[in-house]
Design a protein around this motif. Structure first.
Motif, PDB file in Angstrom:
ATOM      1  N   ASP A   1       0.937  -1.208   0.142  1.00  0.00           N
ATOM      2  CA  ASP A   1      -0.095  -0.044   0.086  1.00  0.00           C
ATOM      3  C   ASP A   1       0.832   1.206   0.085  1.00  0.00           C
ATOM      4  OD1 ASP A   1      -2.177  -1.627   0.534  1.00  0.00           O
ATOM      5  OD2 ASP A   1      -2.002  -1.314   2.756  1.00  0.00           O
TER       6      ASP A   1
ATOM      7  N   THR B   1       4.517  -7.524   9.869  1.00  0.00           N
ATOM      8  CA  THR B   1       3.788  -8.908   9.876  1.00  0.00           C
ATOM      9  C   THR B   1       4.435  -9.790   8.950  1.00  0.00           C
ATOM     10  OG1 THR B   1       2.081  -8.253   8.154  1.00  0.00           O
ATOM     11  CG2 THR B   1       1.396  -7.703  10.394  1.00  0.00           C
TER      12      THR B   1
ATOM     13  N   ALA C   1       2.459  -6.319   5.956  1.00  0.00           N
ATOM     14  CA  ALA C   1       1.845  -4.952   6.537  1.00  0.00           C
ATOM     15  C   ALA C   1       3.184  -4.597   7.523  1.00  0.00           C
ATOM     16  CB  ALA C   1       0.606  -5.536   7.234  1.00  0.00           C
ATOM     17  N   ALA C   2       3.008  -3.058   7.710  1.00  0.00           N
ATOM     18  CA  ALA C   2       3.988  -2.634   8.704  1.00  0.00           C
ATOM     19  C   ALA C   2       3.370  -1.091   9.263  1.00  0.00           C
ATOM     20  CB  ALA C   2       5.496  -2.309   7.939  1.00  0.00           C
ATOM     21  N   GLU C   3       3.531  -0.986  10.488  1.00  0.00           N
ATOM     22  CA  GLU C   3       2.875   0.122  11.089  1.00  0.00           C
ATOM     23  C   GLU C   3       4.041   0.689  12.107  1.00  0.00           C
ATOM     24  OE1 GLU C   3       0.683  -2.596  12.015  1.00  0.00           O
ATOM     25  OE2 GLU C   3       0.082  -2.931  10.209  1.00  0.00           O
TER      26      GLU C   3
ATOM     27  N   GLU D   1       1.208   4.552  14.904  1.00  0.00           N
ATOM     28  CA  GLU D   1       0.029   4.389  13.984  1.00  0.00           C
ATOM     29  C   GLU D   1      -0.850   3.366  14.399  1.00  0.00           C
ATOM     30  OE1 GLU D   1       2.303   5.649   9.889  1.00  0.00           O
ATOM     31  OE2 GLU D   1       2.498   3.440  10.227  1.00  0.00           O
ATOM     32  N   ILE D   2      -0.570   2.707  15.159  1.00  0.00           N
ATOM     33  CA  ILE D   2      -1.243   1.292  15.553  1.00  0.00           C
ATOM     34  C   ILE D   2      -2.836   1.746  16.176  1.00  0.00           C
ATOM     35  CG2 ILE D   2      -1.576  -0.611  16.829  1.00  0.00           C
ATOM     36  CD1 ILE D   2       1.814  -1.239  16.189  1.00  0.00           C
ATOM     37  N   ASP D   3      -3.715   1.187  15.656  1.00  0.00           N
ATOM     38  CA  ASP D   3      -5.096   1.545  16.218  1.00  0.00           C
ATOM     39  C   ASP D   3      -5.316   0.549  17.179  1.00  0.00           C
ATOM     40  OD1 ASP D   3      -7.739   1.305  16.675  1.00  0.00           O
ATOM     41  OD2 ASP D   3      -8.388   1.831  14.837  1.00  0.00           O
TER      42      ASP D   3
ATOM     43  N   ARG E   1      -8.554  -1.457  17.478  1.00  0.00           N
ATOM     44  CA  ARG E   1      -8.843  -2.330  16.007  1.00  0.00           C
ATOM     45  C   ARG E   1      -7.667  -3.681  16.618  1.00  0.00           C
ATOM     46  NH1 ARG E   1      -7.376  -1.445   9.827  1.00  0.00           N
ATOM     47  NH2 ARG E   1      -7.107  -3.664   9.201  1.00  0.00           N
ATOM     48  N   ALA E   2      -6.783  -3.324  16.887  1.00  0.00           N
ATOM     49  CA  ALA E   2      -5.925  -4.543  17.344  1.00  0.00           C
ATOM     50  C   ALA E   2      -6.474  -5.503  18.328  1.00  0.00           C
ATOM     51  CB  ALA E   2      -4.494  -4.105  17.980  1.00  0.00           C
TER      52      ALA E   2
ATOM     53  N   ALA F   1      -9.331  -7.476  16.943  1.00  0.00           N
ATOM     54  CA  ALA F   1      -9.011  -8.455  16.120  1.00  0.00           C
ATOM     55  C   ALA F   1      -8.105  -9.492  17.088  1.00  0.00           C
ATOM     56  CB  ALA F   1      -7.544  -8.054  15.250  1.00  0.00           C
TER      57      ALA F   1
ATOM     58  N   ARG G   1     -11.315 -11.429  18.237  1.00  0.00           N
ATOM     59  CA  ARG G   1     -12.010 -12.173  17.283  1.00  0.00           C
ATOM     60  C   ARG G   1     -11.184 -13.753  17.168  1.00  0.00           C
ATOM     61  NH1 ARG G   1     -12.445  -7.886  14.138  1.00  0.00           N
ATOM     62  NH2 ARG G   1     -10.279  -8.620  12.913  1.00  0.00           N
TER      63      ARG G   1
ATOM     64  N   ARG H   1      -0.586 -11.539  15.047  1.00  0.00           N
ATOM     65  CA  ARG H   1      -0.444 -10.056  14.503  1.00  0.00           C
ATOM     66  C   ARG H   1      -1.121  -9.078  15.310  1.00  0.00           C
ATOM     67  NH1 ARG H   1      -2.427 -12.530   9.856  1.00  0.00           N
ATOM     68  NH2 ARG H   1      -4.526 -11.681  10.080  1.00  0.00           N
TER      69      ARG H   1
ATOM     70  N   ARG I   1       1.013  -6.042  17.341  1.00  0.00           N
ATOM     71  CA  ARG I   1       0.751  -4.762  17.257  1.00  0.00           C
ATOM     72  C   ARG I   1       0.279  -4.072  18.708  1.00  0.00           C
ATOM     73  NH1 ARG I   1      -2.614  -6.439  11.964  1.00  0.00           N
ATOM     74  NH2 ARG I   1      -1.028  -5.566  10.647  1.00  0.00           N
TER      75      ARG I   1
HETATM   76  P1  ATP Z   1      -7.755  -6.810  11.034  1.00  0.00           P
HETATM   77  O1  ATP Z   1      -8.579  -8.027  11.140  1.00  0.00           O
HETATM   78  O2  ATP Z   1      -7.946  -5.651  12.016  1.00  0.00           O
HETATM   79  O3  ATP Z   1      -7.833  -6.388   9.477  1.00  0.00           O
HETATM   80  P2  ATP Z   1      -5.240  -8.128  10.154  1.00  0.00           P
HETATM   81  O4  ATP Z   1      -4.192  -8.610  11.242  1.00  0.00           O
HETATM   82  O5  ATP Z   1      -6.174  -9.053   9.411  1.00  0.00           O
HETATM   83  O6  ATP Z   1      -6.245  -7.182  11.258  1.00  0.00           O
HETATM   84  P3  ATP Z   1      -3.544  -7.317   8.248  1.00  0.00           P
HETATM   85  O7  ATP Z   1      -4.067  -7.924   7.010  1.00  0.00           O
HETATM   86  O8  ATP Z   1      -2.301  -7.625   8.880  1.00  0.00           O
HETATM   87  O9  ATP Z   1      -4.703  -6.856   9.384  1.00  0.00           O
HETATM   88  O10 ATP Z   1      -3.305  -5.608   7.742  1.00  0.00           O
HETATM   89  C1  ATP Z   1      -4.116  -5.015   6.834  1.00  0.00           C
HETATM   90  C2  ATP Z   1      -4.042  -3.573   6.620  1.00  0.00           C
HETATM   91  O11 ATP Z   1      -4.468  -3.064   7.824  1.00  0.00           O
HETATM   92  C3  ATP Z   1      -2.437  -3.123   6.564  1.00  0.00           C
HETATM   93  O12 ATP Z   1      -2.419  -2.062   5.871  1.00  0.00           O
HETATM   94  C4  ATP Z   1      -2.163  -2.843   8.083  1.00  0.00           C
HETATM   95  O13 ATP Z   1      -1.160  -2.066   7.894  1.00  0.00           O
HETATM   96  C5  ATP Z   1      -3.454  -2.295   8.701  1.00  0.00           C
HETATM   97  N1  ATP Z   1      -3.718  -2.518   9.941  1.00  0.00           N
HETATM   98  C6  ATP Z   1      -4.120  -3.656  10.492  1.00  0.00           C
HETATM   99  N2  ATP Z   1      -4.442  -3.586  11.680  1.00  0.00           N
HETATM  100  C7  ATP Z   1      -3.889  -2.491  12.136  1.00  0.00           C
HETATM  101  C8  ATP Z   1      -4.117  -1.568  13.193  1.00  0.00           C
HETATM  102  N3  ATP Z   1      -4.359  -2.334  14.546  1.00  0.00           N
HETATM  103  N4  ATP Z   1      -3.741  -0.477  13.319  1.00  0.00           N
HETATM  104  C9  ATP Z   1      -3.306   0.067  12.113  1.00  0.00           C
HETATM  105  N5  ATP Z   1      -3.326  -0.306  11.039  1.00  0.00           N
HETATM  106  C10 ATP Z   1      -3.473  -1.702  11.068  1.00  0.00           C
END
Ligand code: ATP
Length: 138
Positions: A15, A67, A84-86, A90-92, A95-96, A99, A102, A126, A130
């Protein structure tokens, strides 16, 4: 006086360009564990595990969650091609946390239902990564 050796770090995901900076040292999580890169390192290529990437610049440590992907070192340049890298800030966190919850629920029912255990386990890793890195960015 000897010229200061410089190391360039680039962290790229599908991205975006996450980091492009001159740094003093890079530490990342490779297939065989953590490794460090200083200026003048020999050419090097490795896969990355989901894990911490940190670098030092002007005596300041910066943390990222990565990741997985690849790291390449060549000519005083470290290129990280990441899934993916944050940066820590920047980490939400909400959201983490969602995740993580879940993934934990899926893993809890994994023995009785045909869910994809490895997929849920990776999602859990992941999310925990985060949350750990986000703590460091505070
Ligand atoms: P989720 O289920 O929340 O989507 P995931 O582990 O499946 O988490 P990834 O597939 O690793 O997500 O990442 C998808 C995109 O979302 C990437 O661009 C990643 O940088 C971003 N991302 C995922 N989780 C976070 C977070 N907690 N904070 C900021 N960016 C995130």
């Amino acid at each position: 006086m000897a010229e200061k050796l410089e190391l360039e770090l680039e962290v790229v995901t599908p991205d975006r360009l996450v980091v492009q900076e001159k740094v003093d040292i890079v530490m990342a999580t490779g297939a065989l564990g953590e490794f460090g890169i200083l200026p003048n390192h020999i050419p090097f290529l490795t896969t990355l595990q989901p894990g911490e990437l940190r670098y030092r610049k002007d005596n300041q440590l910066e943390y990222l969650a990565v990741t997985g992907g690849f790291a390449e070192v060549s000519d005083n340049k470290v290129t990280i091609l990441a899934e993916a890298a944050e940066r820590a800030r920047e980490i939400d966190i909400d959201r983490a946390t969602r995740a993580r919850e879940r993934a934990e629920k899926r893993l809890a029912i994994a023995r009785t239902e045909a869910i994809d255990f490895l997929r849920a386990e990776s999602a859990l890793k992941r999310s925990l990564l985060r949350l750990r890195i986000a703590e460091k960015g505070r």
